[in-house]
Write an enzyme that holds these catalytic residues in place. Structure first.
Site, mmCIF file in Angstrom:
data_model
loop_
_atom_site.group_PDB
_atom_site.id
_atom_site.type_symbol
_atom_site.label_atom_id
_atom_site.label_comp_id
_atom_site.label_asym_id
_atom_site.label_seq_id
_atom_site.Cartn_x
_atom_site.Cartn_y
_atom_site.Cartn_z
ATOM 1 N N ASP A 1 19.101 33.804 29.404
ATOM 2 C CA ASP A 1 19.045 35.342 30.108
ATOM 3 C C ASP A 1 20.108 36.312 29.093
ATOM 4 O O ASP A 1 20.757 36.145 28.889
ATOM 5 C CB ASP A 1 19.412 35.510 31.664
ATOM 6 C CG ASP A 1 19.517 36.267 32.237
ATOM 7 O OD1 ASP A 1 18.861 36.362 34.048
ATOM 8 O OD2 ASP A 1 20.640 37.677 31.866
ATOM 9 N N ASP B 1 10.690 36.935 34.534
ATOM 10 C CA ASP B 1 12.263 36.795 35.420
ATOM 11 C C ASP B 1 13.102 37.881 35.602
ATOM 12 O O ASP B 1 14.360 37.407 35.624
ATOM 13 C CB ASP B 1 12.361 35.691 36.581
ATOM 14 C CG ASP B 1 13.271 36.174 38.245
ATOM 15 O OD1 ASP B 1 12.831 35.154 38.393
ATOM 16 O OD2 ASP B 1 13.041 37.008 38.040
ATOM 17 N N PRO C 1 17.786 46.651 29.207
ATOM 18 C CA PRO C 1 17.572 45.372 28.236
ATOM 19 C C PRO C 1 16.251 45.098 28.397
ATOM 20 O O PRO C 1 15.490 44.449 27.700
ATOM 21 C CB PRO C 1 18.333 44.449 28.926
ATOM 22 C CG PRO C 1 19.079 45.122 29.846
ATOM 23 C CD PRO C 1 18.561 46.687 29.978
HETATM 24 N N1 SAM Z 1 13.864 38.817 40.494
HETATM 25 C C1 SAM Z 1 14.022 40.041 39.972
HETATM 26 C C2 SAM Z 1 13.703 41.211 39.716
HETATM 27 O O1 SAM Z 1 12.582 41.116 40.363
HETATM 28 O O2 SAM Z 1 13.956 42.103 39.664
HETATM 29 C C3 SAM Z 1 15.366 39.586 38.857
HETATM 30 C C4 SAM Z 1 16.094 38.450 39.342
HETATM 31 S S1 SAM Z 1 17.271 38.491 37.388
HETATM 32 C C5 SAM Z 1 18.549 38.652 38.077
HETATM 33 C C6 SAM Z 1 16.989 39.674 36.345
HETATM 34 C C7 SAM Z 1 17.645 39.140 35.094
HETATM 35 O O3 SAM Z 1 16.608 39.493 33.693
HETATM 36 C C8 SAM Z 1 19.327 40.292 34.764
HETATM 37 O O4 SAM Z 1 19.584 38.607 35.411
HETATM 38 C C9 SAM Z 1 19.042 40.316 33.466
HETATM 39 O O5 SAM Z 1 19.726 40.294 33.297
HETATM 40 C C10 SAM Z 1 17.752 40.105 33.132
HETATM 41 N N2 SAM Z 1 17.859 40.666 31.727
HETATM 42 C C11 SAM Z 1 17.317 41.942 31.737
HETATM 43 N N3 SAM Z 1 16.806 41.851 30.559
HETATM 44 C C12 SAM Z 1 16.541 41.065 29.956
HETATM 45 C C13 SAM Z 1 16.461 39.972 28.611
HETATM 46 N N4 SAM Z 1 15.524 41.350 27.595
HETATM 47 N N5 SAM Z 1 16.757 38.911 27.738
HETATM 48 C C14 SAM Z 1 16.748 38.167 28.996
HETATM 49 N N6 SAM Z 1 16.678 38.661 30.364
HETATM 50 C C15 SAM Z 1 17.259 39.803 30.524
#
Ligand code: SAM
Length: 281
Positions: free
Chosen positions: A110, A160, A167
């Site tokens: 993440d 996910d 990002p």
């Molecule tokens: N279930 C949720 C949804 O469908 O919106 C997503 C849950 S989780 C909290 C989403 C995660 O994606 C966040 O913690 C965010 O930091 C991460 N994220 C976004 N872009 C990313 C990237 N390029 N690489 C890794 N993580 C990323």
């Protein structure tokens, strides 16, 4: 404390809808280098995490999404040993993945460590498997991590992520899918949350075409309820590197030594049923 009947509302401007939860208090809010994260105490859904104004997880309903992002793919793959979760910082999907004894390594990447640290503080149930020796938590851009992954290193990639903006935007690109294809071994699967089938049909079509263009031989959608996301109806897209997506280890589902609250063999089969309107472009 907030006034008596305070509400958290996420407005979906483009689709003319909104979703609200009654809240008692805002427990935390912070701006990280990537996003703004808020935690609320609700009156009826337990705790709620919000990122950039969008609902992420609540105590009451997250089991549906986390089970459906993990178990269908894990029971379709014949021997899922090496799993990568891109995003998933609340750790609910990781918890479900680690319920499978075949999994020998689950690495979660993440981009924002603060999501996981706040999950540890406010959602102890979601992080309950984080100490599993098979779990590895990295804090990096999932796009770069997959690009650098050795060819054939993984059996399953679970994306996910947040919505395809900021990002997360690059996680919905043809280039990312090509890197996923290369990082997967024979029979490898990619599953990615693919937004609302009611609101985001064009995105689902674009994702399908991009995955096929990246070399994935078969791509299927699966559907499930998601009470706190826009439209309340959600989807994931499942792609197989080099063969058809057909059948699943049904005996293993029946014999599984772990509990689920939503997923079972009947739900697995039903999730892949295609609504009539999706046959017509
Ligand atoms: N279930 C949720 C949804 O469908 O919106 C997503 C849950 S989780 C909290 C989403 C995660 O994606 C966040 O913690 C965010 O930091 C991460 N994220 C976004 N872009 C990313 C990237 N390029 N690489 C890794 N993580 C990323």
């Amino acid at each position: 404390m907030l006034e008596q009947n305070a509400w958290f509302t996420e407005i979906h401007n483009r689709d003319g809808s909104a979703f609200s939860l009654r809240v008692r208090a805002k427990l935390h809010e912070e701006r990280t280098p990537y996003q703004t994260i808020a935690i609320y105490e609700t009156t009826d859904f337990g705790r709620l995490m919000v990122i950039d104004g969008c609902t992420m997880v609540s105590d009451r309903e997250n089991f549906i999404y986390h089970e459906m992002m993990a178990h269908p793919a894990l029971f379709i793959h014949p021997a899922p040993r090496r799993v990568a979760i891109i995003g998933g910082g609340d750790c609910g999907t990781l918890r479900e993945v680690l319920k499978h004894p075949e999994v020998v390594e689950a690495v979660q990447i993440d981009i924002d460590e603060r999501v996981t640290r706040l999950a540890e503080q406010y959602f102890p149930e979601l992080v309950s498997a984080n100490d599993d020796p098979r779990a590895r938590l990295l804090f990096d851009d999932g796009i770069a991590w997959v690009r650098a992954a050795p060819p054939g290193a993984l059996d399953l990639i679970i994306v996910d992520s947040t919505d395809p903006v900021g990002p997360a935007e690059g996680l919905f690109s043809a280039a990312f899918y090509a890197d996923c294809w290369r990082a997967l071994g024979p029979g490898g699967l990619l599953i990615q949350q693919s937004e609302s089938p009611l609101y985001h049909q064009r995105l689902l079509a674009e994702m399908r075409e991009a995955m096929q263009g990246a070399g994935f031989v078969d791509v299927k959608s699966l559907f499930f309820p998601q009470p706190i996301y826009p439209s309340g109806w959600w989807s994931a897209m499942l792609a197989c590197k080099d063969g058809p997506i057909e059948g699943f280890r049904e005996q293993a589902v029946a014999a599984r030594a772990f509990a689920t609250r939503y997923y079972n063999a009947a739900i697995h089969r039903a999730a892949f049923a295609i609504p009539e309107f999706m046959y017509r472009r």
